[in-house]
Design a protein around this motif. Structure first.
Motif, mmCIF file in Angstrom:
data_model
loop_
_atom_site.group_PDB
_atom_site.id
_atom_site.type_symbol
_atom_site.label_atom_id
_atom_site.label_comp_id
_atom_site.label_asym_id
_atom_site.label_seq_id
_atom_site.Cartn_x
_atom_site.Cartn_y
_atom_site.Cartn_z
ATOM 1 N N CYS A 35 0.941 -1.240 0.011
ATOM 2 C CA CYS A 35 -0.070 0.042 -0.048
ATOM 3 C C CYS A 35 1.055 1.316 0.078
ATOM 4 C CB CYS A 35 -0.782 0.044 1.053
ATOM 5 S SG CYS A 35 -2.349 -1.099 0.940
ATOM 6 N N ARG A 36 1.866 1.315 0.641
ATOM 7 C CA ARG A 36 2.737 2.373 0.863
ATOM 8 C C ARG A 36 3.585 2.703 -0.502
ATOM 9 N NH1 ARG A 36 5.573 0.403 6.104
ATOM 10 N NH2 ARG A 36 3.879 1.104 7.561
ATOM 11 N N TYR A 37 3.904 1.647 -1.224
ATOM 12 C CA TYR A 37 4.651 1.756 -2.363
ATOM 13 C C TYR A 37 3.648 2.322 -3.407
ATOM 14 C CZ TYR A 37 7.384 0.822 -6.583
ATOM 15 O OH TYR A 37 8.158 1.035 -7.792
ATOM 16 N N GLY A 38 2.348 1.873 -3.480
ATOM 17 C CA GLY A 38 1.249 2.221 -4.558
ATOM 18 C C GLY A 38 0.934 4.026 -4.246
ATOM 19 N N ILE A 39 0.870 4.031 -3.002
ATOM 20 C CA ILE A 39 0.382 5.622 -2.576
ATOM 21 C C ILE A 39 1.431 6.437 -2.894
ATOM 22 C CG2 ILE A 39 -0.115 7.173 -0.589
ATOM 23 C CD1 ILE A 39 -1.711 4.568 0.762
ATOM 24 N N GLY A 40 2.881 5.884 -2.581
ATOM 25 C CA GLY A 40 3.843 6.833 -2.987
ATOM 26 C C GLY A 40 4.277 7.212 -4.268
ATOM 27 N N ILE A 41 4.198 6.319 -5.095
ATOM 28 C CA ILE A 41 4.518 6.261 -6.363
ATOM 29 C C ILE A 41 3.403 7.117 -7.378
ATOM 30 C CG2 ILE A 41 5.855 4.559 -6.882
ATOM 31 C CD1 ILE A 41 3.924 3.036 -8.242
ATOM 32 N N GLY A 42 1.964 6.756 -6.609
ATOM 33 C CA GLY A 42 0.884 7.546 -7.168
ATOM 34 C C GLY A 42 1.004 9.325 -6.901
ATOM 35 N N VAL A 43 1.370 9.493 -5.715
ATOM 36 C CA VAL A 43 1.322 10.920 -5.180
ATOM 37 C C VAL A 43 2.588 11.540 -5.980
ATOM 38 C CG1 VAL A 43 1.989 12.553 -3.425
ATOM 39 C CG2 VAL A 43 0.206 10.729 -2.999
ATOM 40 N N LEU A 44 3.589 10.775 -6.093
ATOM 41 C CA LEU A 44 4.941 11.598 -6.755
ATOM 42 C C LEU A 44 4.690 11.745 -8.133
ATOM 43 C CD1 LEU A 44 7.771 9.804 -4.700
ATOM 44 C CD2 LEU A 44 6.888 12.364 -4.538
ATOM 45 N N ALA A 45 4.015 10.639 -8.826
ATOM 46 C CA ALA A 45 3.822 10.793 -10.326
ATOM 47 C C ALA A 45 2.648 11.984 -10.374
ATOM 48 C CB ALA A 45 3.078 9.424 -10.730
ATOM 49 N N PHE A 46 1.815 12.068 -9.509
ATOM 50 C CA PHE A 46 0.751 13.213 -9.674
ATOM 51 C C PHE A 46 1.564 14.519 -9.794
ATOM 52 C CE2 PHE A 46 -2.246 16.094 -8.231
ATOM 53 C CZ PHE A 46 -3.286 16.140 -9.101
ATOM 54 N N LEU A 47 2.388 14.698 -8.691
ATOM 55 C CA LEU A 47 3.303 15.927 -8.690
ATOM 56 C C LEU A 47 4.091 16.163 -9.789
ATOM 57 C CD1 LEU A 47 3.746 15.828 -4.719
ATOM 58 C CD2 LEU A 47 2.139 17.186 -5.805
ATOM 59 N N ALA A 48 4.749 15.126 -10.180
ATOM 60 C CA ALA A 48 5.684 15.199 -11.415
ATOM 61 C C ALA A 48 4.883 15.717 -12.660
ATOM 62 C CB ALA A 48 6.354 13.761 -11.531
ATOM 63 N N THR A 83 8.253 4.815 -15.615
ATOM 64 C CA THR A 83 7.783 3.608 -16.453
ATOM 65 C C THR A 83 8.082 2.402 -15.494
ATOM 66 O OG1 THR A 83 7.666 4.831 -18.399
ATOM 67 C CG2 THR A 83 7.670 2.601 -18.578
ATOM 68 N N PHE A 84 9.539 2.454 -15.185
ATOM 69 C CA PHE A 84 10.290 1.190 -14.584
ATOM 70 C C PHE A 84 9.468 1.158 -13.423
ATOM 71 C CE2 PHE A 84 13.154 -0.354 -11.549
ATOM 72 C CZ PHE A 84 13.291 -1.893 -12.177
ATOM 73 N N LEU A 85 9.057 2.228 -12.552
ATOM 74 C CA LEU A 85 8.546 2.082 -10.903
ATOM 75 C C LEU A 85 7.256 1.649 -11.308
ATOM 76 C CD1 LEU A 85 10.227 5.240 -9.470
ATOM 77 C CD2 LEU A 85 10.778 2.839 -8.986
ATOM 78 N N TRP A 86 6.381 2.048 -12.127
ATOM 79 C CA TRP A 86 5.032 1.499 -12.372
ATOM 80 C C TRP A 86 5.078 0.164 -12.705
ATOM 81 C CZ3 TRP A 86 1.042 3.709 -10.276
ATOM 82 C CH2 TRP A 86 0.915 5.044 -10.229
ATOM 83 N N PHE A 87 6.113 -0.300 -13.435
ATOM 84 C CA PHE A 87 6.198 -1.853 -13.692
ATOM 85 C C PHE A 87 6.246 -2.677 -12.540
ATOM 86 C CE2 PHE A 87 8.555 -5.600 -14.946
ATOM 87 C CZ PHE A 87 7.658 -6.278 -15.497
ATOM 88 N N VAL A 88 7.122 -2.087 -11.853
ATOM 89 C CA VAL A 88 7.530 -2.595 -10.241
ATOM 90 C C VAL A 88 6.259 -2.763 -9.539
ATOM 91 C CG1 VAL A 88 8.962 -2.632 -8.377
ATOM 92 C CG2 VAL A 88 10.163 -2.412 -10.616
ATOM 93 N N GLY A 89 5.458 -1.691 -9.509
ATOM 94 C CA GLY A 89 4.379 -1.476 -8.571
ATOM 95 C C GLY A 89 3.466 -2.392 -8.994
ATOM 96 N N PHE A 90 3.086 -2.532 -10.377
ATOM 97 C CA PHE A 90 2.102 -3.639 -11.095
ATOM 98 C C PHE A 90 2.520 -4.948 -10.792
ATOM 99 C CE2 PHE A 90 1.202 -6.506 -14.524
ATOM 100 C CZ PHE A 90 -0.339 -6.497 -14.400
#
Length: 126
Positions: A35-48, A83-90
């Motif tokens: 959950c932390r990983y999904g939330i983290g990359i989601g928030v950082l991707a939105f800010l980016a 792209t790589f981080l989303w693949f890892v997250g998936f």
């Protein structure tokens, strides 16, 4: 938008508790890191996305070609990394979801599946 959906699904329905329990746990096999990983990359991707949108708005006003080159390379590099981080997250969310027992999740299964699905879509959008 995909990052916002992943973030919202995990914040809204990513943590549940059992009938006799008072402590919340992550819906993905009770693995808090998922959950932390999904939330983290989601928030950082939105800010980016907001940052790079602002860069694109002001890009025609930047007259220095060196600055333009660095901004384009930063955008390209960040997109490749994300792209790589989303693949890892998936892969991580899918793996944890496959180990989750059906009796642990009741109503929140749709939100968990939506987070997995939109993390998959994010791979191609980045």
């Amino acid at each position: 938008i995909f990052a916002l959906v992943v973030f919202a699904c995990l914040v809204g329905d990513g943590y549940i508790n059992g009938p006799e329990e008072y402590e919340l746990f992550c819906v993905f096999n009770s693995n808090e890191d998922a959950c932390r990983y999904g939330i983290g990359i989601g928030v950082l991707a939105f800010l980016a996305c907001i940052f790079f949108f602002m860069v694109d708005v002001y890009f025609p006003q930047i007259s220095n070609t060196t600055d333009r080159k660095y901004l384009v390379l930063a955008d390209l590099g960040f997109s490749g990394l994300w792209t790589f981080l989303w693949f890892v997250g998936f892969c991580f969310l899918t793996n944890q979801w496959s180990w989750t027992r059906a009796e642990q999740v009741y109503i929140v299964a749709d939100s968990a599946r939506a987070a997995i699905t939109f993390s998959f879509f994010s791979i191609f959008s980045w």
